[in-house]
Each structure stands twice: as structure tokens, then as C-alpha cells.
Design an enzyme around this catalytic site. Structure first.
Site, PDB file in Angstrom:
ATOM      1  N   ASP A   1       0.825  -1.196   0.000  1.00 58.39           N
ATOM      2  CA  ASP A   1       0.000   0.000   0.000  1.00 58.39           C
ATOM      3  C   ASP A   1       0.866   1.256   0.000  1.00 58.39           C
ATOM      4  OD1 ASP A   1      -2.313  -1.426   0.002  1.00 58.39           O
ATOM      5  OD2 ASP A   1      -2.821  -1.085   2.106  1.00 58.39           O
TER       6      ASP A   1
ATOM      7  N   LYS B   1      -3.701   3.108  -2.677  1.00 60.48           N
ATOM      8  CA  LYS B   1      -4.842   3.958  -3.033  1.00 60.48           C
ATOM      9  C   LYS B   1      -4.828   5.164  -2.115  1.00 60.48           C
ATOM     10  CE  LYS B   1      -7.973   0.675  -2.595  1.00 60.48           C
ATOM     11  NZ  LYS B   1      -7.133  -0.557  -2.530  1.00 60.48           N
TER      12      LYS B   1
ATOM     13  N   MET C   1      -9.847   7.619   7.779  1.00 60.28           N
ATOM     14  CA  MET C   1     -10.092   8.199   6.443  1.00 60.28           C
ATOM     15  C   MET C   1     -11.266   9.163   6.461  1.00 60.28           C
ATOM     16  SD  MET C   1      -9.570   4.578   4.413  1.00 60.28           S
ATOM     17  CE  MET C   1     -10.587   3.700   5.625  1.00 60.28           C
TER      18      MET C   1
END
Length: 272
Positions: free
Chosen positions: A54, A76, A191
Site C-alpha cells: 500500500d 490507493k 479516512m
């Protein structure tokens, strides 16, 4: 480095499970520096043929693997071009079918808003052997680096974990906000920075108080860690908050005055 350090040479001889060709290990890399890796994660780094990692996995962690190990970036990040989740999973399956030892390295813990359950499910359906190696989540142990105990006997006997966006990138539409607002004194949000004004509005409308402490910890457990302390009522006024970040709503912020040990350690390291 992992491949030359005598300590890790001893680990190599330890009775760890074998990392077999044609298998995938989904491994949590923890919240930041290499010191927060588990021993089993270190073992995997020393045995992998290819690492699919990641964006949040630091170069310091990746450098622990032998130099010949292939490294594939599959991160991402919000607002930036990113590989699709389905493509990442297909790549894992393809690499395993080539007989490689595939290390899927994820920031934090694979099963804490890391989509590890989805990837493991696809591997199971493809009949690819896999192992899950938990990691220290930023929203759990990582918050200790900001002096934030997410549970404390004097303030809360429950904590709720919340993601700030769904698979489309929007605020999760299926969340029962009135129930969330009442469920626990402390809410830990992953997030959530992008949609924090909207989330704050929903929590306020559901009964949370504007004066509730809101703490945002960015770049947890790294040399650039920063902590912003404000209130839920002021969330809509925040600008340019560094990410990645964890948002903590609730009274455990009061303990930072006594427990914020890491800021002093960083100052000693940077300034001698």
C-alpha cells in the site's frame, strides 16, 4: 537491515510457519516505523518473492526486505490515480499461480478498514492458500503515540470505530448516525478528514455536543507526526489538515497533557 542484521538471522532460524511458494500472506505493516512490525511480519519480509504494498507502507519498512525482492506499488490515496481493488486482487492471484511467495503488505492491520477481508475472500474463492498476519492499527495502538488511550476507566467503557468514506469515496450512506452518536463516548474515525465537516454535522444533528473534544493525529508514529486539538463544533472550519490521519472524538483527549510522550522523543531525535 533485515537481510543482514544478526538479530534477524536468529529470527530466520526460529520456528515460524513456512512461507510456501504459491501462497499469499496478508500482513499488517503497523502505523509507521519498522519498530512496530510484528516478528511474523519481519519473517515474511525476509521470505517473500514479491511484495505488493500500500501507499502507507514506509520506504524504511520496504528496505528491510532483501534487495532482489520485487516491489509492486498498489496504494490507493484519495484524490489521486489509484489501482482498482479488483485489479489488485487479480494481481495477487496471478502472482501466486506463478509459484511466488506473495506478500500483500498493508498499512496498519489488514482487517481494520484495510479491505483485507475482501482480498482474503477472493483468494479463498480462487483456492489460493493464504495467511493473515495482524498488524498494529493506527486507530488502536498507534494512537498511543499521540498520548491518546482510546479507553480509560474514568471516561469510557466503550469505543466505536468508523470509516469516513465508502467504496465510492462518499460519506457512508448506510450509517445510522443517531445510533453512532449515542453508542460510545469515544469514536475513532479512519479516512475521515475529507468529509469531516459533513460527518461532524451529522453527529451534531444526532445529539453530540459542539464542545466535544476532537483530536486529529496525522502521520502517526513517524517523524512528521502532528496533532491538532479542536472541538466537534469547529470541525467545519478546519483547513489543510495533513493526511493520512486518524480522528478521535471524545474525552480521552484530556489525557494528552500527561501522556504525550512521543513529541519529546521526536524533539530529542531531531534536535539532539
Amino acid at each position: 537491515m533485515l537481510h543482514s542484521d544478526p538479530v534477524f538471522a536468529q529470527l530466520a532460524a526460529a520456528d515460524f510457519p513456512p512461507f510456501l511458494p504459491g501462497s499469499v500472506w496478508l500482513v499488517g505493516a503497523g502505523p509507521g516505523g519498522p519498530g512496530l512490525l510484528t516478528l511474523l511480519a519481519c519473517h515474511a519480509l525476509g521470505r517473500a518473492d514479491v511484495i505488493v504494498h500500500d501507499a502507507l507502507v514506509s520506504p524504511d519498512i520496504l528496505s528491510l526486505a532483501p534487495p532482489q525482492v520485487e516491489r509492486i506499488h498498489a496504494g490507493k490515496r484519495g484524490g489521486k490515480p489509484s489501482p482498482k481493488q479488483a485489479d489488485i486482487t487479480i494481481r495477487l492471484i496471478e502472482l501466486a499461480r506463478q509459484g511466488k511467495r506473495v506478500l500483500r503488505l498493508k498499512g496498519g492491520d489488514p482487517f481494520m478498514f484495510g479491505r483485507g477481508g475482501e482480498e482474503a475472500g477472493e483468494l479463498a474463492r480462487a483456492r489460493i492458500p493464504f495467511r493473515i498476519v495482524p498488524g498494529i492499527s493506527s486507530g488502536l495502538g498507534g494512537l498511543a503515540y499521540a498520548g491518546l488511550p482510546i479507553t480509560h476507566r474514568d471516561t469510557n467503557q466503550a469505543v466505536l470505530f468508523l470509516t469516513g468514506h465508502d467504496e465510492t469515496g462518499a460519506v457512508p450512506g448506510a450509517v445510522d448516525w443517531p445510533s453512532v452518536a449515542r453508542a460510545a463516548p469515544v469514536i475513532v474515525m479512519f479516512m475521515a478528514v475529507k468529509h469531516l465537516p459533513s460527518i461532524a454535522g451529522k453527529l451534531l444533528a444526532a445529539g453530540r455536543q459542539p464542545g466535544d473534544a476532537l483530536t486529529i493525529v496525522s502521520h502517526i508514529a513517524g517523524p512528521t507526526q502532528s496533532v491538532l486539538e479542536t472541538t466537534l463544533g469547529n470541525a467545519a472550519d478546519l483547513r489543510d489538515v495533513p493526511t493520512p490521519a486518524i480522528v478521535v472524538l471524545g474525552p480521552v483527549a484530556q489525557y494528552r497533557d500527561q501522556l504525550d510522550w512521543y513529541v519529546d522523543e521526536v524533539r530529542r531525535h531531531v534536535f539532539g
